[in-house]
Design a protein around this motif. Structure first.
Motif, PDB file in Angstrom:
ATOM      1  N   TYR A  52       5.857  -5.845  43.930  1.00 58.17           N
ATOM      2  CA  TYR A  52       5.905  -4.379  43.970  1.00 58.17           C
ATOM      3  C   TYR A  52       6.747  -3.899  45.150  1.00 58.17           C
ATOM      4  O   TYR A  52       7.085  -4.657  46.068  1.00 58.17           O
ATOM      5  N   MET A  62      -2.301   3.492  50.271  1.00 58.44           N
ATOM      6  CA  MET A  62      -1.849   3.052  48.956  1.00 58.44           C
ATOM      7  C   MET A  62      -2.411   3.933  47.843  1.00 58.44           C
ATOM      8  O   MET A  62      -1.736   4.219  46.859  1.00 58.44           O
ATOM      9  N   LEU A  82       7.525   0.207  47.243  1.00 55.64           N
ATOM     10  CA  LEU A  82       7.033   1.586  47.266  1.00 55.64           C
ATOM     11  C   LEU A  82       8.002   2.522  47.964  1.00 55.64           C
ATOM     12  O   LEU A  82       8.916   2.095  48.680  1.00 55.64           O
ATOM     13  N   LEU A 128      -0.262   7.050  47.784  1.00 55.14           N
ATOM     14  CA  LEU A 128       1.051   6.805  47.186  1.00 55.14           C
ATOM     15  C   LEU A 128       0.944   6.580  45.678  1.00 55.14           C
ATOM     16  O   LEU A 128       1.784   7.064  44.910  1.00 55.14           O
ATOM     17  N   HIS A 129      -0.086   5.866  45.262  1.00 52.94           N
ATOM     18  CA  HIS A 129      -0.265   5.607  43.828  1.00 52.94           C
ATOM     19  C   HIS A 129      -0.544   6.905  43.075  1.00 52.94           C
ATOM     20  O   HIS A 129      -0.028   7.126  41.974  1.00 52.94           O
ATOM     21  N   LYS A 173       4.315   6.715  43.599  1.00 48.23           N
ATOM     22  CA  LYS A 173       5.360   6.211  44.486  1.00 48.23           C
ATOM     23  C   LYS A 173       5.237   4.712  44.754  1.00 48.23           C
ATOM     24  O   LYS A 173       5.847   4.193  45.680  1.00 48.23           O
ATOM     25  N   ILE A 174       4.417   4.027  43.961  1.00 47.35           N
ATOM     26  CA  ILE A 174       4.366   2.573  44.028  1.00 47.35           C
ATOM     27  C   ILE A 174       4.893   2.038  42.701  1.00 47.35           C
ATOM     28  O   ILE A 174       4.417   2.428  41.631  1.00 47.35           O
TER      29      ILE A 174
END
Length: 221
Positions: free
Chosen positions: A148, A127, A150, A130-131, A135-136
């Motif tokens: 949320y 996560m 993603l 991705l953050h 991308k979240i």
């Protein structure tokens, strides 16, 4: 070549079509099977013509590579690999209308909500990555996080989550549509656990197309 046949089917093999639109390495491409490497996710993608009897040959080549993660629409390949984990997922493709960004309540997840996402998705380091790559996406009302979704490294839309106190109010379907609206047109697909009934229902409400093939994920390390 077998991969050329796959390209003609934009529904059942949306995951392969997406990878072919992203930086990748074509390792093998014969008339019976293919093998693709996706460096960003360190993922291999393999497919084999079920009528060819070449699945054992391809599995032998894959096992020699020492893969970490491999995705395939072939049950024979999934069963023929020396994997620690092998699991199948439903695949849905979205071809409906999208929400304009100017009308959206979805934004890049706020930094202060990352910890909650880590706790609920159960993959903390992933996560964070991705953050960092933005991308979240968080769905907010009055600056309150409702849920949320993603974008996975492979381009698929996933991780749909609605906070417990906001469930059964239609947010799941809305957030899923918002997620698809953020994805590139060729990458509007999701892969869903067979046991995730709430996510399956959200896809059905959006009239997503359920693919005819199961997508198998094999983990070797």
């Amino acid at each position: 070549m077998y991969l050329d046949k796959i390209k003609e089917d934009g529904i059942n093999y949306a995951n392969i079509i997406t990878i072919l639109n992203l930086p990748h390495e074509l390792i093998l491409n014969t008339k019976d099977y293919f093998l693709i490497y996706f460096p960003e996710g360190d993922i291999y993608y393999a497919g084999c013509d079920e009528k060819s009897d070449k699945d054992e040959e391809l599995c032998k080549k894959i096992n020699q590579i020492g893969y970490r993660v491999l995705s395939t629409p072939s049950e024979k390949i999934a069963k023929g690999l020396n994997s620690k984990i092998s699991k199948g997922y439903l695949q849905y493709v979205y071809r409906g209308d999208i929400i304009k960004e100017s009308e959206s309540k979805m934004t890049i997840l706020k930094d202060e909500d990352l910890e909650y996402v880590q706790e609920t998705y159960k993959r903390g380091d992933y996560m964070v990555k991705l953050h960092k790559n933005k991308k979240i996406w968080g769905y907010y009302e009055n600056n309150v996080l409702i849920g949320y979704i993603l974008e996975h490294a492979n381009g698929s839309t996933g991780g749909l989550f609605v906070k417990p106190e906001f469930r059964k109010k239609g947010y799941g379907t809305l957030i899923l549509k918002e997620g698809y609206s953020r994805a590139k047109e060729y990458a509007r697909f999701s892969q869903v656990d067979f046991e995730n009934i709430s996510s399956i229902r959200a896809h059905e409400k959006l009239n997503c197309i359920k693919c005819d093939v199961t997508i198998y994920w094999n983990v070797n390390k």
